[in-house]
Scaffold this motif. Structure first.
Motif, PDB file in Angstrom:
ATOM      1  N   ASP B  57      29.876 -51.463 -46.650  1.00 37.96           N
ATOM      2  CA  ASP B  57      30.298 -50.270 -45.916  1.00 37.96           C
ATOM      3  C   ASP B  57      31.687 -49.818 -46.346  1.00 37.96           C
ATOM      4  OD1 ASP B  57      27.988 -50.058 -44.383  1.00 37.96           O
ATOM      5  OD2 ASP B  57      28.715 -51.525 -42.918  1.00 37.96           O
ATOM      6  N   TYR B  58      32.564 -50.785 -46.594  1.00 31.67           N
ATOM      7  CA  TYR B  58      33.966 -50.436 -46.808  1.00 31.67           C
ATOM      8  C   TYR B  58      34.681 -51.591 -47.506  1.00 31.67           C
ATOM      9  CZ  TYR B  58      38.897 -49.795 -45.463  1.00 31.67           C
ATOM     10  OH  TYR B  58      40.260 -49.679 -45.469  1.00 31.67           O
ATOM     11  N   MET B  59      35.562 -51.246 -48.419  1.00 29.02           N
ATOM     12  CA  MET B  59      36.382 -52.283 -49.059  1.00 29.02           C
ATOM     13  C   MET B  59      37.788 -51.717 -49.255  1.00 29.02           C
ATOM     14  SD  MET B  59      35.621 -54.633 -52.396  1.00 29.02           S
ATOM     15  CE  MET B  59      34.854 -53.333 -53.298  1.00 29.02           C
ATOM     16  N   ASN B  60      38.799 -52.501 -48.893  1.00 28.85           N
ATOM     17  CA  ASN B  60      40.178 -52.042 -49.117  1.00 28.85           C
ATOM     18  C   ASN B  60      40.827 -52.892 -50.204  1.00 28.85           C
ATOM     19  OD1 ASN B  60      40.861 -54.439 -47.876  1.00 28.85           O
ATOM     20  ND2 ASN B  60      41.790 -53.501 -46.072  1.00 28.85           N
ATOM     21  N   SER B  61      42.116 -52.696 -50.406  1.00 27.06           N
ATOM     22  CA  SER B  61      42.778 -53.367 -51.530  1.00 27.06           C
ATOM     23  C   SER B  61      42.834 -54.880 -51.337  1.00 27.06           C
ATOM     24  CB  SER B  61      44.178 -52.798 -51.730  1.00 27.06           C
ATOM     25  OG  SER B  61      44.927 -52.918 -50.545  1.00 27.06           O
ATOM     26  N   SER B  62      42.901 -55.346 -50.085  1.00 21.97           N
ATOM     27  CA  SER B  62      42.874 -56.802 -49.867  1.00 21.97           C
ATOM     28  C   SER B  62      41.498 -57.351 -50.243  1.00 21.97           C
ATOM     29  CB  SER B  62      43.174 -57.131 -48.407  1.00 21.97           C
ATOM     30  OG  SER B  62      44.478 -56.730 -48.093  1.00 21.97           O
ATOM     31  N   GLY B  63      40.464 -56.556 -50.033  1.00 20.81           N
ATOM     32  CA  GLY B  63      39.119 -56.945 -50.447  1.00 20.81           C
ATOM     33  C   GLY B  63      39.021 -57.077 -51.957  1.00 20.81           C
ATOM     34  N   ILE B  64      39.667 -56.161 -52.667  1.00 17.36           N
ATOM     35  CA  ILE B  64      39.702 -56.268 -54.135  1.00 17.36           C
ATOM     36  C   ILE B  64      40.413 -57.563 -54.531  1.00 17.36           C
ATOM     37  CG2 ILE B  64      40.808 -55.271 -56.188  1.00 17.36           C
ATOM     38  CD1 ILE B  64      38.318 -53.760 -55.550  1.00 17.36           C
ATOM     39  N   GLY B  65      41.486 -57.881 -53.812  1.00 12.67           N
ATOM     40  CA  GLY B  65      42.196 -59.135 -54.074  1.00 12.67           C
ATOM     41  C   GLY B  65      41.288 -60.350 -53.904  1.00 12.67           C
ATOM     42  N   LEU B  66      40.428 -60.305 -52.894  1.00 16.19           N
ATOM     43  CA  LEU B  66      39.483 -61.413 -52.687  1.00 16.19           C
ATOM     44  C   LEU B  66      38.509 -61.536 -53.859  1.00 16.19           C
ATOM     45  CD1 LEU B  66      38.439 -61.209 -48.920  1.00 16.19           C
ATOM     46  CD2 LEU B  66      40.011 -62.802 -50.028  1.00 16.19           C
ATOM     47  N   LEU B  67      38.078 -60.388 -54.376  1.00 17.02           N
ATOM     48  CA  LEU B  67      37.161 -60.427 -55.522  1.00 17.02           C
ATOM     49  C   LEU B  67      37.834 -61.039 -56.752  1.00 17.02           C
ATOM     50  CD1 LEU B  67      35.211 -57.041 -55.279  1.00 17.02           C
ATOM     51  CD2 LEU B  67      34.636 -59.266 -54.320  1.00 17.02           C
ATOM     52  N   VAL B  68      39.141 -60.759 -56.893  1.00 12.27           N
ATOM     53  CA  VAL B  68      39.877 -61.376 -58.002  1.00 12.27           C
ATOM     54  C   VAL B  68      39.881 -62.894 -57.839  1.00 12.27           C
ATOM     55  CG1 VAL B  68      42.132 -61.597 -59.128  1.00 12.27           C
ATOM     56  CG2 VAL B  68      41.309 -59.355 -58.405  1.00 12.27           C
ATOM     57  N   THR B  69      40.110 -63.338 -56.615  1.00 12.56           N
ATOM     58  CA  THR B  69      40.106 -64.787 -56.348  1.00 12.56           C
ATOM     59  C   THR B  69      38.731 -65.385 -56.663  1.00 12.56           C
ATOM     60  OG1 THR B  69      41.701 -64.372 -54.588  1.00 12.56           O
ATOM     61  CG2 THR B  69      40.656 -66.515 -54.588  1.00 12.56           C
ATOM     62  N   LEU B  70      37.675 -64.676 -56.271  1.00 10.33           N
ATOM     63  CA  LEU B  70      36.315 -65.147 -56.585  1.00 10.33           C
ATOM     64  C   LEU B  70      36.107 -65.229 -58.088  1.00 10.33           C
ATOM     65  CD1 LEU B  70      33.617 -63.395 -54.327  1.00 10.33           C
ATOM     66  CD2 LEU B  70      34.427 -65.736 -54.242  1.00 10.33           C
ATOM     67  N   LEU B  71      36.595 -64.198 -58.775  1.00 10.38           N
ATOM     68  CA  LEU B  71      36.440 -64.154 -60.232  1.00 10.38           C
ATOM     69  C   LEU B  71      37.117 -65.361 -60.884  1.00 10.38           C
ATOM     70  CD1 LEU B  71      35.651 -62.564 -62.829  1.00 10.38           C
ATOM     71  CD2 LEU B  71      37.864 -61.421 -62.657  1.00 10.38           C
ATOM     72  N   ILE B  72      38.323 -65.660 -60.427  1.00  8.90           N
ATOM     73  CA  ILE B  72      39.058 -66.805 -60.983  1.00  8.90           C
ATOM     74  C   ILE B  72      38.275 -68.097 -60.727  1.00  8.90           C
ATOM     75  CG2 ILE B  72      41.181 -68.175 -60.817  1.00  8.90           C
ATOM     76  CD1 ILE B  72      41.517 -65.370 -62.090  1.00  8.90           C
ATOM     77  N   ARG B  73      37.738 -68.223 -59.527  1.00  9.34           N
ATOM     78  CA  ARG B  73      36.971 -69.441 -59.192  1.00  9.34           C
ATOM     79  C   ARG B  73      35.745 -69.591 -60.090  1.00  9.34           C
ATOM     80  NH1 ARG B  73      36.672 -70.844 -52.806  1.00  9.34           N
ATOM     81  NH2 ARG B  73      38.896 -70.847 -52.380  1.00  9.34           N
ATOM     82  N   THR B  74      35.050 -68.486 -60.317  1.00  2.93           N
ATOM     83  CA  THR B  74      33.860 -68.574 -61.180  1.00  2.93           C
ATOM     84  C   THR B  74      34.273 -68.938 -62.603  1.00  2.93           C
ATOM     85  OG1 THR B  74      33.925 -66.191 -61.544  1.00  2.93           O
ATOM     86  CG2 THR B  74      32.393 -66.957 -59.887  1.00  2.93           C
ATOM     87  N   GLN B  75      35.362 -68.335 -63.067  1.00  5.00           N
ATOM     88  CA  GLN B  75      35.817 -68.630 -64.434  1.00  5.00           C
ATOM     89  C   GLN B  75      36.180 -70.104 -64.580  1.00  5.00           C
ATOM     90  OE1 GLN B  75      38.980 -65.756 -64.934  1.00  5.00           O
ATOM     91  NE2 GLN B  75      37.604 -64.194 -65.745  1.00  5.00           N
ATOM     92  N   ARG B  76      36.815 -70.649 -63.554  1.00 10.75           N
ATOM     93  CA  ARG B  76      37.221 -72.064 -63.626  1.00 10.75           C
ATOM     94  C   ARG B  76      36.011 -72.982 -63.636  1.00 10.75           C
ATOM     95  NH1 ARG B  76      42.405 -72.805 -59.720  1.00 10.75           N
ATOM     96  NH2 ARG B  76      42.386 -74.872 -60.610  1.00 10.75           N
ATOM     97  N   GLN B  77      34.930 -72.505 -63.038  1.00 15.68           N
ATOM     98  CA  GLN B  77      33.698 -73.321 -63.028  1.00 15.68           C
ATOM     99  C   GLN B  77      32.758 -72.924 -64.152  1.00 15.68           C
ATOM    100  OE1 GLN B  77      31.964 -73.823 -59.077  1.00 15.68           O
ATOM    101  NE2 GLN B  77      33.934 -73.402 -58.145  1.00 15.68           N
ATOM    102  N   LYS B  78      33.296 -72.140 -65.079  1.00 14.81           N
ATOM    103  CA  LYS B  78      32.530 -71.670 -66.238  1.00 14.81           C
ATOM    104  C   LYS B  78      31.254 -70.943 -65.818  1.00 14.81           C
ATOM    105  CE  LYS B  78      34.483 -75.089 -69.393  1.00 14.81           C
ATOM    106  NZ  LYS B  78      35.762 -74.396 -69.311  1.00 14.81           N
ATOM    107  N   GLN B  79      31.386 -70.160 -64.778  1.00 20.52           N
ATOM    108  CA  GLN B  79      30.270 -69.341 -64.304  1.00 20.52           C
ATOM    109  C   GLN B  79      30.589 -67.870 -64.592  1.00 20.52           C
ATOM    110  OE1 GLN B  79      30.662 -70.631 -60.263  1.00 20.52           O
ATOM    111  NE2 GLN B  79      28.997 -72.119 -60.429  1.00 20.52           N
ATOM    112  N   LYS B  80      29.547 -67.059 -64.500  1.00 20.73           N
ATOM    113  CA  LYS B  80      29.705 -65.630 -64.736  1.00 20.73           C
ATOM    114  C   LYS B  80      29.581 -64.903 -63.402  1.00 20.73           C
ATOM    115  CE  LYS B  80      27.586 -64.188 -68.538  1.00 20.73           C
ATOM    116  NZ  LYS B  80      26.455 -63.663 -69.334  1.00 20.73           N
ATOM    117  N   LEU B  81      30.432 -63.903 -63.179  1.00 19.11           N
ATOM    118  CA  LEU B  81      30.355 -63.122 -61.949  1.00 19.11           C
ATOM    119  C   LEU B  81      29.869 -61.708 -62.271  1.00 19.11           C
ATOM    120  CD1 LEU B  81      30.935 -63.258 -58.874  1.00 19.11           C
ATOM    121  CD2 LEU B  81      33.195 -62.310 -59.362  1.00 19.11           C
TER     122      LEU B  81
END
Lengths: 246, 117
Positions: B57-81
């Motif tokens: 429904d809605y995403m703000n800039s803090s939500g984008i920040g969370l996606l960055v954190t998710l991206l980093i986590r996937t990269q560290r686990q050698k996964q693709k997001l």
């Protein structure tokens, strides 16, 4: 994360439109306009150094104020809350999504480091900036206000990587972190005092989100705003002496 | 005090793929919900995580920040997001923040699944 953000009035339009290159719409005569025009935004995944999440906040003790009122005052007076010697020049339209601001920061040796920001998001309880190539860090910084424990808080949250190896070195040696932390603590203090808080006490929490460096981004050094501002200093001096405005 | 308005559901249609269905608002308040879903999705032999934003429904800039954190986590686990189901508006926001250069974006789940296979 301590925040009470939600969808304000169902608004989905607080975001700026994507851009290829930054464009400075207007700048006052006294501003140094370097390292912004024509640059791309430094994406959150494009910096070089370790990824830090830094959260600075202050409780607005003793004043009855809503988060919306805090953000309204913050947007209206944003540059005034910065520590002395550091300037942000924003267009007359102010802190609005898509606006590009020029930053002239005091640096060692009398250097004025020239860089900028773009407002990528703004609603009535928060606003966010992203930085251009060459800025000290790549990332996003969000200014917000929220209610918690029967009080109102103002918060600055940065999700940042040093943009290139030189900046990363300064962060690793402590200079970068120290000046960044002092800068935002002073900003929060000035904001709180402006809002009527006596003896505001900003706090800070750091979290290392990604300890790895992104070596593929080492070439970001080409755009380093510190180096480019230093090289520009003699030109600025000549312009000042001969009163050249171009 | 505002309320968290996010629900997630995790599906595992393939051994190496997890899908997180996102319903509601992705803001700073959603951190625990999103990270819990990620933990559930990323265990075992997961190699790819697909974020299904059809119900966003809605995403703000803090939500984008969370996606960055998710991206980093996937990269560290050698996964693709990957992401699918973004409206045109939020696809633009991925472009603005240049997240589209790190997270593969597909129009819908079928498109993402076809690309993976």
């Amino acid at each position: 994360m301590s925040t009470t953000e939600s969808n304000p009035q169902g608004n989905t339009n607080g975001w700026a439109k994507p851009i290829d290159k930054l464009k400075v719409s207007e700048s006052p005569k006294e501003a140094i306009n370097l390292n912004v025009e024509g640059r791309q935004l430094s994406g959150l995944t494009h910096g070089f150094g370790q990824l830090w999440q830094k959260t600075y906040k202050v409780r607005l003790s003793g004043v009855k104020i809503s988060p919306q009122e805090v953000i309204s005052a913050w947007k209206a007076n944003f540059p005034k809350f910065w520590p002395e010697g550091n300037d942000l020049y924003v267009p007359l339209t102010g802190i609005q999504p898509g606006e590009v601001g020029l930053i002239n920061l005091s640096a060692p040796g009398g250097l004025k480091l020239s860089t900028g920001i773009m407002v990528i998001y703004a609603d009535d309880i928060s606003f966010s900036f992203m930085t251009p190539e060459g800025h000290m860090f790549a990332g996003m910084i969000t200014f917000s206000a929220y209610e918690e424990d029967n009080g109102t808080f103002a918060q600055i949250q940065a999700l940042i990587r040093a943009n290139d190896p030189i900046y990363e070195l300064s962060f690793r040696m402590g200079f970068g972190h120290k000046s960044e932390d002092a800068f935002w603590a002073a900003t929060l203090k000035n904001l709180a005092q402006h809002l009527g808080v006596n003896n505001p006490q900003p706090t800070q929490a750091n979290s290392l989100v990604d300890p790895r460096m992104q070596w593929r981004e080492w070439r970001n050094i080409w755009h380093n705003a510190g180096i480019r501002s230093g090289l520009y200093m003699p030109v600025a001096l000549v312009k000042k002496v001969f009163n050249i405005t171009i | 005090m505002n309320q968290i308005n996010l629900t997630t559901a995790v599906r595992k249609p393939q051994t190496s793929l997890s899908i997180i269905d996102i319903q509601g608002d992705v803001t700073g308040l959603a951190e625990n919900t999103l990270m819990d879903a990620f933990s559930q999705a990323s265990n075992g032999s997961t190699r790819t995580i697909l974020l299904n934003f059809t119900g966003l429904d809605y995403m703000n800039s803090s939500g984008i920040g969370l996606l960055v954190t998710l991206l980093i986590r996937t990269q560290r686990q050698k996964q693709k997001l990957l992401a699918c189901g973004l409206s045109e508006h939020y696809e633009e926001i991925f472009k603005l923040t240049r997240l589209n250069e790190a997270i593969g974006i597909y129009a819908d789940e079928a498109g993402a699944l076809a690309a993976i296979s």
